[in-house]
Design an enzyme around this catalytic site. Structure first.
Site, PDB file in Angstrom:
ATOM      1  N   MET A   1      -9.290   8.239  -0.536  1.00  0.00           N
ATOM      2  CA  MET A   1      -9.704   8.495   0.452  1.00  0.00           C
ATOM      3  C   MET A   1      -9.880   9.538   0.036  1.00  0.00           C
ATOM      4  O   MET A   1      -9.752  10.790  -0.612  1.00  0.00           O
ATOM      5  CB  MET A   1      -8.765   8.243   1.867  1.00  0.00           C
ATOM      6  CG  MET A   1      -7.929   7.257   2.324  1.00  0.00           C
ATOM      7  SD  MET A   1      -7.598   6.548   3.749  1.00  0.00           S
ATOM      8  CE  MET A   1      -6.772   5.310   3.622  1.00  0.00           C
TER       9      MET A   1
ATOM     10  N   HIS B   1      -1.060  -1.354  -4.117  1.00  0.00           N
ATOM     11  CA  HIS B   1      -2.217  -0.794  -3.459  1.00  0.00           C
ATOM     12  C   HIS B   1      -2.808   0.218  -3.753  1.00  0.00           C
ATOM     13  O   HIS B   1      -1.528   0.758  -2.556  1.00  0.00           O
ATOM     14  CB  HIS B   1      -2.297  -1.800  -2.894  1.00  0.00           C
ATOM     15  CG  HIS B   1      -3.629  -1.511  -1.959  1.00  0.00           C
ATOM     16  ND1 HIS B   1      -4.093  -2.454  -2.177  1.00  0.00           N
ATOM     17  CD2 HIS B   1      -4.059  -0.688  -1.329  1.00  0.00           C
ATOM     18  CE1 HIS B   1      -5.861  -2.617  -1.515  1.00  0.00           C
ATOM     19  NE2 HIS B   1      -5.480  -1.083  -0.360  1.00  0.00           N
TER      20      HIS B   1
ATOM     21  N   HIS C   1      -8.207   1.178  -4.390  1.00  0.00           N
ATOM     22  CA  HIS C   1      -9.059   0.612  -3.345  1.00  0.00           C
ATOM     23  C   HIS C   1      -9.456   2.159  -3.314  1.00  0.00           C
ATOM     24  O   HIS C   1      -8.734   2.782  -2.097  1.00  0.00           O
ATOM     25  CB  HIS C   1      -7.949   0.235  -1.817  1.00  0.00           C
ATOM     26  CG  HIS C   1      -9.143  -0.422  -1.047  1.00  0.00           C
ATOM     27  ND1 HIS C   1      -8.648  -0.236   0.284  1.00  0.00           N
ATOM     28  CD2 HIS C   1     -10.357  -0.215  -0.472  1.00  0.00           C
ATOM     29  CE1 HIS C   1      -9.596  -0.096   1.402  1.00  0.00           C
ATOM     30  NE2 HIS C   1     -10.480  -0.298   0.244  1.00  0.00           N
TER      31      HIS C   1
ATOM     32  N   ASP D   1      -4.585   3.757  -1.761  1.00  0.00           N
ATOM     33  CA  ASP D   1      -5.496   3.956  -1.445  1.00  0.00           C
ATOM     34  C   ASP D   1      -6.177   5.578  -1.570  1.00  0.00           C
ATOM     35  O   ASP D   1      -5.222   6.309  -1.530  1.00  0.00           O
ATOM     36  CB  ASP D   1      -5.148   3.916  -0.216  1.00  0.00           C
ATOM     37  CG  ASP D   1      -4.876   2.492   0.861  1.00  0.00           C
ATOM     38  OD1 ASP D   1      -5.566   1.409   0.536  1.00  0.00           O
ATOM     39  OD2 ASP D   1      -3.783   1.897   1.182  1.00  0.00           O
TER      40      ASP D   1
ATOM     41  N   MET E   1     -11.741  -5.617   5.005  1.00  0.00           N
ATOM     42  CA  MET E   1     -10.597  -5.041   5.877  1.00  0.00           C
ATOM     43  C   MET E   1     -10.520  -5.546   7.670  1.00  0.00           C
ATOM     44  O   MET E   1     -11.381  -5.952   7.997  1.00  0.00           O
ATOM     45  CB  MET E   1     -11.814  -3.874   5.944  1.00  0.00           C
ATOM     46  CG  MET E   1     -11.504  -2.540   4.853  1.00  0.00           C
ATOM     47  SD  MET E   1      -9.916  -2.361   3.838  1.00  0.00           S
ATOM     48  CE  MET E   1      -8.844  -0.946   5.475  1.00  0.00           C
TER      49      MET E   1
ATOM     50  N   ASP F   1      -6.210  -7.139   4.264  1.00  0.00           N
ATOM     51  CA  ASP F   1      -5.869  -5.506   4.520  1.00  0.00           C
ATOM     52  C   ASP F   1      -6.300  -4.307   5.150  1.00  0.00           C
ATOM     53  O   ASP F   1      -6.915  -4.449   6.367  1.00  0.00           O
ATOM     54  CB  ASP F   1      -6.443  -4.082   3.164  1.00  0.00           C
ATOM     55  CG  ASP F   1      -6.186  -2.541   3.016  1.00  0.00           C
ATOM     56  OD1 ASP F   1      -4.917  -3.285   3.370  1.00  0.00           O
ATOM     57  OD2 ASP F   1      -6.461  -1.806   2.288  1.00  0.00           O
TER      58      ASP F   1
ATOM     59  N   SER G   1       1.154  -1.145   0.174  1.00  0.00           N
ATOM     60  CA  SER G   1       0.086  -0.081  -0.191  1.00  0.00           C
ATOM     61  C   SER G   1       1.213   1.249   0.276  1.00  0.00           C
ATOM     62  O   SER G   1       2.140   1.308   1.032  1.00  0.00           O
ATOM     63  CB  SER G   1      -0.911  -0.062   1.229  1.00  0.00           C
ATOM     64  OG  SER G   1      -1.203   1.481   1.517  1.00  0.00           O
TER      65      SER G   1
ATOM     66  N   MET H   1     -12.163   4.513  -1.009  1.00  0.00           N
ATOM     67  CA  MET H   1     -12.465   4.588   0.028  1.00  0.00           C
ATOM     68  C   MET H   1     -13.125   5.675   0.208  1.00  0.00           C
ATOM     69  O   MET H   1     -12.641   6.636   0.508  1.00  0.00           O
ATOM     70  CB  MET H   1     -11.811   4.110   0.680  1.00  0.00           C
ATOM     71  CG  MET H   1     -11.089   3.046   1.534  1.00  0.00           C
ATOM     72  SD  MET H   1     -10.019   2.608   2.326  1.00  0.00           S
ATOM     73  CE  MET H   1      -8.342   3.227   1.100  1.00  0.00           C
TER      74      MET H   1
HETATM   75  C1  DX5 Z   1      -6.328   1.563   5.197  1.00  0.00           C
HETATM   76  C2  DX5 Z   1      -5.537   1.678   3.895  1.00  0.00           C
HETATM   77  C3  DX5 Z   1      -4.973   0.451   4.105  1.00  0.00           C
HETATM   78  C4  DX5 Z   1      -3.309   0.921   4.688  1.00  0.00           C
HETATM   79  C5  DX5 Z   1      -3.150  -0.660   4.935  1.00  0.00           C
HETATM   80  O1  DX5 Z   1      -7.644   2.467   5.358  1.00  0.00           O
HETATM   81  O2  DX5 Z   1      -6.983   0.925   3.152  1.00  0.00           O
HETATM   82  O3  DX5 Z   1      -4.086   0.152   2.832  1.00  0.00           O
HETATM   83  O4  DX5 Z   1      -2.728   1.397   3.311  1.00  0.00           O
HETATM   84  O5  DX5 Z   1      -1.945  -0.033   5.928  1.00  0.00           O
HETATM   85  P1  DX5 Z   1      -1.048  -0.928   6.902  1.00  0.00           P
HETATM   86  O6  DX5 Z   1      -0.975  -2.250   6.601  1.00  0.00           O
HETATM   87  O7  DX5 Z   1       0.051   0.405   7.844  1.00  0.00           O
HETATM   88  O8  DX5 Z   1      -1.808  -1.358   8.132  1.00  0.00           O
HETATM   89 ZN    ZN Z   2      -6.306  -0.733   0.825  1.00  0.00          ZN
END
Ligand code: DX5
Ligand code: ZN
Length: 250
Positions: A67, A63, A96, A65, A167, A205, A38, A98
């Site tokens: 947000m 990956h 991903h 993320d 998650m 994740d 990620s 969110m």
């Molecule tokens: C959280 C993200 C993850 C996050 C994982 O909302 O979707 O992908 O970056 O980070 P670690 O591996 O540090 O928990």
């Molecule tokens: Zn993620």
């Protein structure tokens, strides 16, 4: 002892002798473990370089993320950044989302170079439509569920999915601790995926690290997302970090 494919269990009427000898089994569709760093934990001032480094270090997916400060309490990146990163790796971009609403942005992320688009079951009222919209873009479909959401949110859509994301932290931030109660959900989804006979990725994740990876794989995961566990220690450590996560397949 003889084994009978699960699909035939209950459909045959074996003789009493055969009934004592035959046991139903469900072949697992679990695939070789893949690691998806990620980039939330990467150096944002040098994202292209970071992506090149983890790609060279043995990552399987990138990956990303996304947000929105609304669905989750954090803001990250949009399609323009995904497009700018595309030239830095040939690995699949596992995006991903969110965000809510999500539908208006799906075509943009696909055009930016996403190979997999994962949306949250909690992010909208018309999830079937959202999944069809992802399929219409010609990219792979993913569905994520938060720690408080049951596997029953996934079941009606399983036939349309290429990836299911469990998650194992509440989404929004890297560096949180793995919620062990999610292991049971991973087991349940493994069984549901196996029953389809299709190799749908089962991705986990949040809080994944070298200490808990084996247990998560044993529960049925085949794609591990790891932010802090991949990017810790600087670029010289990425290959060792990824190798440590890729424990032997159960
Ligand atoms: C959280 C993200 C993850 C996050 C994982 O909302 O979707 O992908 O970056 O980070 P670690 O591996 O540090 O928990
Ligand atoms: Zn993620």
């Amino acid at each position: 002892m003889d084994f009978m494919p699960a699909a035939l269990c209950g459909t045959l009427r074996p003789s009493p002798l055969a009934a004592t000898m035959a046991t139903c089994y469900q072949p697992t569709m679990q695939q070789k473990t893949r690691i998806a760093p990620s980039i939330l934990s990467a150096n944002f001032a040098a994202l292209g370089e970071e992506i090149r480094a983890v790609s060279a270090a043995g990552a399987d997916y990138i990956h990303i993320d996304v947000m929105d400060g609304h669905f989750v309490p954090n803001l990250t990146i949009g399609p323009a950044v995904v497009a700018a990163l595309r030239a830095h790796s040939e690995l699949p971009f596992d995006v991903h989302l969110m965000i809510s609403p999500v539908d208006p942005y799906i075509p943009e992320f696909a055009a930016a170079g996403a190979d997999i688009i994962t949306v949250h079951a909690e992010a909208g009222a018309h999830l079937h439509r959202t999944i069809q919209l992802i399929k219409d873009q010609g990219v792979r479909t993913g569905l994520a569920i938060n720690p408080g959401t049951s596997v029953s949110a996934v079941t009606p859509l399983l036939d349309d999915l290429d990836l299911v994301l469990v998650m194992s932290v509440n989404p929004g931030f890297g560096g949180q601790s793995f919620i062990a109660g999610q292991l049971q959900k991973i087991r349940e989804l493994r069984a549901l995926i196996d029953a389809t006979g299709r190799s749908i990725d089962l991705q986990v994740d949040g809080g994944v690290n070298a200490e808990n990876a084996a247990e998560i794989i044993a529960a049925g995961a085949d794609v591990l997302v790891a932010g802090s566990a991949t990017f810790k220690g600087g670029a010289d450590q990425y290959a060792a970090n990824i190798k440590a996560l890729r424990t032997t397949k159960p």
